[in-house]
Design a protein around this motif. Sequence first.
Motif, PDB file in Angstrom:
ATOM      1  N   GLN A 235      45.460  31.134  52.807  1.00  0.00           N
ATOM      2  CA  GLN A 235      46.252  32.044  53.634  1.00  0.00           C
ATOM      3  C   GLN A 235      46.712  33.272  52.847  1.00  0.00           C
ATOM      4  N   ASP A 236      46.903  33.085  51.536  1.00  0.00           N
ATOM      5  CA  ASP A 236      47.371  34.219  50.739  1.00  0.00           C
ATOM      6  C   ASP A 236      46.213  35.099  50.265  1.00  0.00           C
ATOM      7  N   ARG A 243      48.029  25.708  51.963  1.00  0.00           N
ATOM      8  CA  ARG A 243      49.406  25.291  51.695  1.00  0.00           C
ATOM      9  C   ARG A 243      50.149  25.161  53.008  1.00  0.00           C
ATOM     10  N   ALA A 246      53.013  27.575  53.584  1.00  0.00           N
ATOM     11  CA  ALA A 246      52.673  28.948  53.941  1.00  0.00           C
ATOM     12  C   ALA A 246      52.517  29.126  55.445  1.00  0.00           C
TER      13      ALA A 246
END
Length: 366
Positions: A235-236, A243, A246
């Motif tokens: 996602q990052d 995660r 997140a």
Amino acid sequence: MPDSLPPEARLYARLGRLLIAPKLGLADILARKSGGVRDALYLVLVSVLAFRLSDVVRAIASFERVSVGDGLTQLVALLGSELRTAALVALVAALAIAVFAGRGRRDPSLALELGAACYVPYFFAWTPIRLLDLDMLLGYAPRLASQVVRIVAWAWVLAMVVLSVRLVRQAGEPVVAPRPGVGRRVGLAALAVLFAGLVLGAVWSARNYQSLRPLGRSDMAPDFTLARADGQAGQDGQDGNVRLSALRGHVVLLDFWASWCPPCMAMMPTLHDLYGEWHPRGVEFVGISEDGPAMTRDELRGRLDTRPFPYPVALDDRGVGGLYGVFSLPHLVILGRDGKIARVFVGGVGRAQIAAALNAANQSGP
């Protein structure tokens, strides 16, 4: 039942005779043409309580915490695991007895009764090992001891089969009624050991109930980090990890599945369609493969190349499945935007039910 036969002994005496005076115990079953299967089933039920009580407690708690279906699935699986062993021993012994009984003396139903009686010594040969396996004792049994007991148990079954064949071939000779006291003390001692296992299990389960209690509605979902099996970014956008933390603020559907699970594969098209419908509304899906050590990350990635998922898929190391109490597959967990569990589905479930649960979670706070 012939009038000449005395009243049948109590369970503990019948078990004791099969352990210390097997000829008398088997002769009694032969004369009555019943009793072996019934007593083997009694032991199956007792073994669930004596050796698997913590699992029974977990299953019962699932009725309220998860769903009636999940609780029933766990109870049936527990009973089935014990029944499989008893059935294996009984059927192998019964087949041998029927084959070697000789022409004119082959009676499948009687062979099954005698074969089931052969499970009694097998069961009690394993009892010390199963007691050591209990969490409140060692939690494991030494491997060498288990191997020795396996040999002893099957040797004992073989001896019972040989004795059963001899008795069948001698059918028609006068039946010697066993003395009333034969086997009582041994049978009582054997049942006392099982009762001790039940007591230990009850005490341990009471002290550890919180760890046995499965996750259910309103429980905070345990956080986890898993590497994506498809090698894509997380996602990052950086390390390719999924995660859960997140995703806080989104409704999340966790899909626990495995490639060897037909119901899981049957549900895939439904889940993929639901993702296309709900993802634009801010709902996230995460697939968690429970294939375990039998499948590497590269092998899973190869499967995903031929059958791609529209949402992230990670390979579990069994740790996350344990955190969420995944007992059978498919297992869906829907989380609210606050990170709490909103709904759990175990087993095959229809599109309408999943959509209704997603809608309810999406409309609730925070």
